[in-house]
Motif scaffolding. Sequence first.
Motif, PDB file in Angstrom:
ATOM      1  N   GLY A 158      29.836  40.374  34.480  1.00  0.00           N
ATOM      2  CA  GLY A 158      31.004  39.593  34.874  1.00  0.00           C
ATOM      3  C   GLY A 158      31.585  38.764  33.742  1.00  0.00           C
ATOM      4  O   GLY A 158      32.347  37.831  33.984  1.00  0.00           O
ATOM      5  N   ASN A 159      31.257  39.128  32.492  1.00  0.00           N
ATOM      6  CA  ASN A 159      31.757  38.349  31.350  1.00  0.00           C
ATOM      7  C   ASN A 159      33.266  38.538  31.178  1.00  0.00           C
ATOM      8  O   ASN A 159      33.896  39.355  31.846  1.00  0.00           O
ATOM      9  CB  ASN A 159      30.997  38.709  30.068  1.00  0.00           C
ATOM     10  N   HIS A 160      33.833  37.774  30.267  1.00  0.00           N
ATOM     11  CA  HIS A 160      35.290  37.807  30.055  1.00  0.00           C
ATOM     12  C   HIS A 160      35.782  39.197  29.646  1.00  0.00           C
ATOM     13  O   HIS A 160      36.865  39.616  30.088  1.00  0.00           O
ATOM     14  CB  HIS A 160      35.694  36.783  28.986  1.00  0.00           C
ATOM     15  N   GLY A 161      35.019  39.895  28.857  1.00  0.00           N
ATOM     16  CA  GLY A 161      35.410  41.238  28.433  1.00  0.00           C
ATOM     17  C   GLY A 161      35.512  42.193  29.614  1.00  0.00           C
ATOM     18  O   GLY A 161      36.473  42.970  29.733  1.00  0.00           O
ATOM     19  N   GLU A 162      34.516  42.132  30.506  1.00  0.00           N
ATOM     20  CA  GLU A 162      34.549  42.980  31.700  1.00  0.00           C
ATOM     21  C   GLU A 162      35.735  42.615  32.585  1.00  0.00           C
ATOM     22  O   GLU A 162      36.403  43.496  33.135  1.00  0.00           O
ATOM     23  CB  GLU A 162      33.247  42.830  32.497  1.00  0.00           C
ATOM     24  N   LEU A 163      35.981  41.332  32.731  1.00  0.00           N
ATOM     25  CA  LEU A 163      37.118  40.896  33.553  1.00  0.00           C
ATOM     26  C   LEU A 163      38.432  41.432  32.992  1.00  0.00           C
ATOM     27  O   LEU A 163      39.285  41.920  33.752  1.00  0.00           O
ATOM     28  CB  LEU A 163      37.162  39.369  33.638  1.00  0.00           C
ATOM     29  N   GLU A 164      38.568  41.357  31.685  1.00  0.00           N
ATOM     30  CA  GLU A 164      39.803  41.849  31.058  1.00  0.00           C
ATOM     31  C   GLU A 164      39.948  43.361  31.227  1.00  0.00           C
ATOM     32  O   GLU A 164      41.049  43.857  31.484  1.00  0.00           O
ATOM     33  CB  GLU A 164      39.837  41.486  29.576  1.00  0.00           C
ATOM     34  N   ARG A 165      38.852  44.091  31.092  1.00  0.00           N
ATOM     35  CA  ARG A 165      38.915  45.561  31.267  1.00  0.00           C
ATOM     36  C   ARG A 165      39.286  45.919  32.705  1.00  0.00           C
ATOM     37  O   ARG A 165      40.118  46.806  32.949  1.00  0.00           O
ATOM     38  CB  ARG A 165      37.589  46.202  30.871  1.00  0.00           C
ATOM     39  N   ASP A 166      38.671  45.222  33.669  1.00  0.00           N
ATOM     40  CA  ASP A 166      38.995  45.490  35.080  1.00  0.00           C
ATOM     41  C   ASP A 166      40.462  45.172  35.373  1.00  0.00           C
ATOM     42  O   ASP A 166      41.162  45.949  36.026  1.00  0.00           O
ATOM     43  CB  ASP A 166      38.097  44.665  36.003  1.00  0.00           C
ATOM     44  N   GLU A 187      34.298  30.869  32.877  1.00  0.00           N
ATOM     45  CA  GLU A 187      34.200  29.837  31.845  1.00  0.00           C
ATOM     46  C   GLU A 187      33.353  28.669  32.342  1.00  0.00           C
ATOM     47  O   GLU A 187      32.500  28.153  31.617  1.00  0.00           O
ATOM     48  CB  GLU A 187      35.592  29.358  31.454  1.00  0.00           C
ATOM     49  N   ALA A 188      33.577  28.261  33.595  1.00  0.00           N
ATOM     50  CA  ALA A 188      32.792  27.163  34.175  1.00  0.00           C
ATOM     51  C   ALA A 188      31.313  27.545  34.257  1.00  0.00           C
ATOM     52  O   ALA A 188      30.427  26.730  33.950  1.00  0.00           O
ATOM     53  CB  ALA A 188      33.333  26.800  35.549  1.00  0.00           C
ATOM     54  N   TYR A 189      31.040  28.785  34.668  1.00  0.00           N
ATOM     55  CA  TYR A 189      29.659  29.269  34.746  1.00  0.00           C
ATOM     56  C   TYR A 189      28.994  29.245  33.367  1.00  0.00           C
ATOM     57  O   TYR A 189      27.879  28.752  33.211  1.00  0.00           O
ATOM     58  CB  TYR A 189      29.653  30.689  35.322  1.00  0.00           C
ATOM     59  N   GLU A 190      29.692  29.792  32.368  1.00  0.00           N
ATOM     60  CA  GLU A 190      29.130  29.827  31.014  1.00  0.00           C
ATOM     61  C   GLU A 190      28.914  28.418  30.473  1.00  0.00           C
ATOM     62  O   GLU A 190      27.895  28.145  29.848  1.00  0.00           O
ATOM     63  CB  GLU A 190      30.034  30.622  30.072  1.00  0.00           C
TER      64      GLU A 190
END
Length: 197
Positions: A76-84, A124-127
């Motif tokens: 669920g990292n930012h990269g995965e979110l952007e790809r989805d 971001e809040a989680y990280e």
Amino acid sequence: MKTLVLSALFAVATTASTFANVNTEARVDHVMGNELTDNAKRIEAFKSQVAFHQRNVEVLWYQYAQAAERIRNGRGNHGELERDKAYFISVYQADIDKNLRVEDSKRAIAEIEARYEQAHADREAYELKQLTVLQAQLKTELNKEAKGFERAKRKNAKLINAETQPLLQEVEQYFAQSIERAENLAVTINQHTIAAY
């Protein structure tokens, strides 16, 4: 006869005295040699303790870097979110390009962007939370190592000399820089997370 006995006793006393002096000197040399050897061994053991604490700090930083990387690259990292997000938008964009359900597709794209903007904020809040906990653990462990180093230094104060002093100063500086670096990590968490996507 008395002279002969006295001469014999005198000779025995002289001989015994000579052997006693030789053995005493040999024993003093032997003890002094052991004392030097023991002192050298204690200095080497002290240097090993100092190196052990320094190595522990290096390991702590390595473990921190690995754990921070796992947090940033976890599911669920930012990269995965952007790809989805890019995938779903491309599906609706293909419909728009074909003039199919144009208005519905535009609304869907706007919803996707809003949803993924919220997903990035949540991530971001989680990280931030995870990295803050990790940094607190790092600071605690660094302080433990610094205290262990100070205890070793106090315990071996007699061994601090021209040979060990430069090493101690180097390690003290390394500890100070590491602790300062750990304090400054909180400032960079947000910047790194935002830059990640």
